[in-house]
Design a protein around this motif. Sequence first.
Motif, PDB file in Angstrom:
ATOM      1  N   GLY A  29      45.395  58.851  33.501  1.00 38.75           N
ATOM      2  CA  GLY A  29      44.641  58.631  32.267  1.00 38.75           C
ATOM      3  C   GLY A  29      43.421  57.757  32.510  1.00 38.75           C
ATOM      4  N   ILE A  30      43.640  56.686  33.288  1.00 39.83           N
ATOM      5  CA  ILE A  30      42.523  55.770  33.586  1.00 39.83           C
ATOM      6  C   ILE A  30      41.419  56.515  34.354  1.00 39.83           C
ATOM      7  CG2 ILE A  30      41.836  53.681  34.850  1.00 39.83           C
ATOM      8  CD1 ILE A  30      44.711  52.619  34.304  1.00 39.83           C
ATOM      9  N   THR A  33      39.482  58.716  32.006  1.00 36.54           N
ATOM     10  CA  THR A  33      38.658  57.915  31.097  1.00 36.54           C
ATOM     11  C   THR A  33      37.437  57.355  31.824  1.00 36.54           C
ATOM     12  OG1 THR A  33      40.729  57.263  30.073  1.00 36.54           O
ATOM     13  CG2 THR A  33      38.761  56.083  29.362  1.00 36.54           C
ATOM     14  N   VAL A  34      37.686  56.765  32.991  1.00 29.57           N
ATOM     15  CA  VAL A  34      36.591  56.144  33.744  1.00 29.57           C
ATOM     16  C   VAL A  34      35.536  57.175  34.138  1.00 29.57           C
ATOM     17  CG1 VAL A  34      36.024  55.008  35.939  1.00 29.57           C
ATOM     18  CG2 VAL A  34      37.922  54.171  34.565  1.00 29.57           C
ATOM     19  N   GLY A  36      34.467  59.509  32.509  1.00 30.66           N
ATOM     20  CA  GLY A  36      33.600  59.807  31.368  1.00 30.66           C
ATOM     21  C   GLY A  36      32.520  58.759  31.173  1.00 30.66           C
TER      22      GLY A  36
END
Lengths: 98, 207
Positions: A29-30, A33-34, A36
Amino acid sequence: MSDQHHEETHIIEYGQYVYIWLGLLAFTGITVTVSGINLGNWTIVIALFIASVKSYYVLNYFMHMKYEDKVFKAFIFTALLTFFIFLSFTFWDYSFAR
Amino acid sequence: MSSLDHAAVQHIHRDDYGSRMGMWLFLFTELILFGGLFIVYAVYRFTHQQEFHLAAQELNTTIGLINTIALLTSSMTAAMSITAMQKGNIRFAKGLIWMTIGFAFVFMINKYFEWGAKIHHGIYPGSKELLAKPDGEILYFGLYYVMTGLHTLHVIIGVIFFLFILRQIKQEKIQPTKYVRLENSALYWHLVDLIWIFLFPLFYLIH
């Protein structure tokens, strides 16, 4: 002497695997997200760092490396060192060839 | 007495430790195989940064993410199947192996649709559309097909390993006291997962 490795089986409980799995999902998930966020060249550094952390957990727990003999760990170290030498020499060669 | 013991030991000779060691040595050759491709990727990404970014926009991050979750979960069920076997819960171990195979199929079906869409849009090695693109994008898609293709081949081989393991459990060749083949198949499966851990951000998450 050499064949005196003790075959004590270390059983990893189901719950522990679930924790590792949740951790791996969180790291995924991280990474997503990162990616993006525009951080320039840091994006790839962070992505590879998180991938390495995930690999660490897969190797140690899913692949039981934590409970293996030192010989196995020495093997992994040698293999990764070899890969790193290949990688760094390629870039070294490349930066001088230009 | 001692000679009898010796004969008995000879008869049931087995070395789980050596067996696992052999598997690890094989896995290192896999590291070198994929490692070489990762180095090629690294160099071309370095020389064609903009084009790699542009080409990566074509990939579907959601499919990549679903496949990541499928492989991580299958890795967990594979690892758990060893625990189940060690605890003597053979039925559960078999169930977990079937789950692992199931997730492998989720991965492959996704990959089928993903590749299918790319090929449908004319993006495949040697296609007119692809060759009309800049060098960097041709390199990106070349690496994409080779690396994810080689990886999916490993997924297929992993499934064959697990089917073989299920057969051996049925034949009682794999038992709660004798399961190194299950361990080695799981090791192979985790390697497939490990490679994907790097493939996913490198191909799908360049923004």
